[in-house]
Structure formats: C-alpha cells, structure tokens
Design an enzyme around this catalytic site. Structure first.
Site, PDB file in Angstrom:
ATOM      1  N   PRO A   9       7.331 -45.737 -39.302  1.00 38.40           N
ATOM      2  CA  PRO A   9       6.568 -44.514 -39.552  1.00 38.40           C
ATOM      3  C   PRO A   9       6.498 -43.549 -38.379  1.00 38.40           C
ATOM      4  CG  PRO A   9       5.116 -46.429 -39.401  1.00 38.40           C
ATOM      5  CD  PRO A   9       6.522 -46.949 -39.465  1.00 38.40           C
ATOM      6  N   ASN A  10       6.594 -42.299 -38.729  1.00 41.53           N
ATOM      7  CA  ASN A  10       6.460 -41.150 -37.821  1.00 41.53           C
ATOM      8  C   ASN A  10       7.657 -40.954 -36.885  1.00 41.53           C
ATOM      9  OD1 ASN A  10       3.804 -40.418 -38.767  1.00 41.53           O
ATOM     10  ND2 ASN A  10       3.104 -42.281 -37.741  1.00 41.53           N
ATOM     11  N   ARG A  17       7.224 -34.641 -32.309  1.00 44.41           N
ATOM     12  CA  ARG A  17       6.006 -35.448 -32.248  1.00 44.41           C
ATOM     13  C   ARG A  17       5.689 -35.805 -30.785  1.00 44.41           C
ATOM     14  NH1 ARG A  17       6.042 -41.927 -33.501  1.00 44.41           N
ATOM     15  NH2 ARG A  17       3.809 -42.208 -33.252  1.00 44.41           N
ATOM     16  N   TYR A  22       7.335 -39.019 -26.363  1.00 42.38           N
ATOM     17  CA  TYR A  22       8.567 -39.468 -27.025  1.00 42.38           C
ATOM     18  C   TYR A  22       9.792 -38.580 -26.742  1.00 42.38           C
ATOM     19  CZ  TYR A  22       5.236 -42.353 -29.596  1.00 42.38           C
ATOM     20  OH  TYR A  22       4.253 -43.259 -29.920  1.00 42.38           O
ATOM     21  N   ASN A  76      12.500 -50.485 -34.662  1.00 40.36           N
ATOM     22  CA  ASN A  76      11.303 -49.878 -34.069  1.00 40.36           C
ATOM     23  C   ASN A  76      10.326 -49.673 -35.225  1.00 40.36           C
ATOM     24  OD1 ASN A  76       9.287 -48.419 -32.898  1.00 40.36           O
ATOM     25  ND2 ASN A  76      10.625 -46.966 -31.838  1.00 40.36           N
ATOM     26  N   ALA A  79       3.928 -47.897 -35.463  1.00 43.00           N
ATOM     27  CA  ALA A  79       2.581 -48.477 -35.470  1.00 43.00           C
ATOM     28  C   ALA A  79       2.501 -49.770 -36.293  1.00 43.00           C
ATOM     29  CB  ALA A  79       1.584 -47.454 -35.981  1.00 43.00           C
ATOM     30  N   GLU A 100      13.429 -56.002 -31.309  1.00 43.85           N
ATOM     31  CA  GLU A 100      12.344 -55.014 -31.435  1.00 43.85           C
ATOM     32  C   GLU A 100      12.496 -54.004 -30.295  1.00 43.85           C
ATOM     33  OE1 GLU A 100       8.539 -56.788 -30.696  1.00 43.85           O
ATOM     34  OE2 GLU A 100       7.444 -54.977 -31.259  1.00 43.85           O
ATOM     35  N   HIS A 102      10.795 -50.295 -28.521  1.00 47.75           N
ATOM     36  CA  HIS A 102       9.806 -49.222 -28.457  1.00 47.75           C
ATOM     37  C   HIS A 102      10.275 -48.202 -27.442  1.00 47.75           C
ATOM     38  CE1 HIS A 102       6.959 -51.236 -31.036  1.00 47.75           C
ATOM     39  NE2 HIS A 102       7.219 -52.352 -30.377  1.00 47.75           N
ATOM     40  N   ARG A 109      -0.233 -47.808 -22.506  1.00 50.59           N
ATOM     41  CA  ARG A 109      -0.978 -46.959 -23.458  1.00 50.59           C
ATOM     42  C   ARG A 109      -2.218 -47.693 -23.967  1.00 50.59           C
ATOM     43  NH1 ARG A 109       3.152 -44.589 -27.662  1.00 50.59           N
ATOM     44  NH2 ARG A 109       1.375 -43.198 -28.028  1.00 50.59           N
TER      45      ARG A 109
END
Ligand code: DQA
Length: 145
Positions: A9-10, A17, A22, A76, A79, A100, A102, A109
């Site tokens: 998502p996103n 964004r 990012y 990825n 969230a 995985e 990121h 964060r």
C-alpha cells in the site's frame, strides 16, 4: 533468473508521497532503471496493490506456477509489514524465497515501524538504502542462484 517485485500500500505514490522520506522518483521510473541494469540476467516483473488480500492472492498465484517459475520475490509490504498476520502466513506457506525490503530506515522512525511480522518468514531483510534496497535484493538472488 526470474524475479518479481511486489509493492504494498501507498507505494504506488512513490515520487510524490513524503519525498523527504521516500525520494522523488516514481517506482515506475525506477523500475525502468532496474530493468535496464539487469536486462542481461534478470527477467523482472512488478506488481503493486493497496489491498491485503490481493497481495496474498499474488503470492499464491506465483507459488502455484508449474512452468516458468519465479526464482524469488522481493516484497515491500509497506505498512502491512507491521500489521498483517495474513500476509506473513502467506509468505510462510509458499516455497519461493522472499526478501523483505524497506526503502526507509524503519528503525529510525516511529516505534510501530520497528516490528515486522514478515521478517521471520523471509530469507532476509534489506532496510534503509532508499530505492537501492531493491537492487541489493536482486544482487542477493543473482549471487545465490
Ligand atoms: C516502508 C516503511 C513502512 O513503515 C511504510 O508504512 C511504508 C514504506 C518503506 O519502504 O520504507 O509504506 O515499507
């Protein structure tokens, strides 16, 4: 080698964004760079969804391929990495290796980003190298063919 990047998502909004976190390159643009960098040795596919169940269906679909199988998945989960038991179970249920990734350093964060429900079911995790995180995952698969 046949690999697929799955973004959650996103991540369709990369480039616009929160660019301070990012960056300002869209994933579609970056994908072109990746494809041309690895054009001689990787058949690279891409899937993005904002929907948890669609990501699970994609993992099942890839796993069920009888011919022209994928050699690896670069995931990825956005969230969902911090929340989705269902995607974590899907990763554990399939035979294809998953890395995985990121983009941001999630450990620098908010605390809720410090937990990934996916990591224990992945062969490894690459975090915080910006879009280069995806390159590093491809490099791993290439060097461990
Ligand atoms: C992310 C980190 C997640 O915490 C966040 O929800 C994302 C992107 C990353 O690539 O840095 O959507 O997975």
């Amino acid at each position: 080698m046949k690999l697929i990047i799955i973004n959650g998502p996103n991540l369709n909004l990369l480039g616009t964004r929160e660019p301070e976190i990012y960056g300002n390159i869209s994933f579609e643009n970056y994908l072109e760079t990746l494809k041309s960098t690895y054009k001689h040795n990787v058949e690279l596919y891409y899937y993005q969804s904002n929907i948890e169940g669609e990501i699970i269906n994609k993992l099942h679909e890839i796993n069920a391929l009888k011919e022209q199988k994928f050699d690896g998945i670069i995931l990825n989960g956005g969230a969902y990495s911090h929340t989705s038991i269902a995607i974590s179970d899907a990763i554990a249920s399939i035979k294809i290796k998953v890395i995985e990734v990121h983009i941001s350093n999630v450990f620098a964060r908010e605390e809720f980003r410090h937990i990934s429900l996916f990591s224990k079911n992945c062969i490894g995790t690459i975090i915080g190298f910006g879009l280069k995180s995806y390159d590093l995952a491809i490099e791993y698969f290439l060097k461990n063919e």
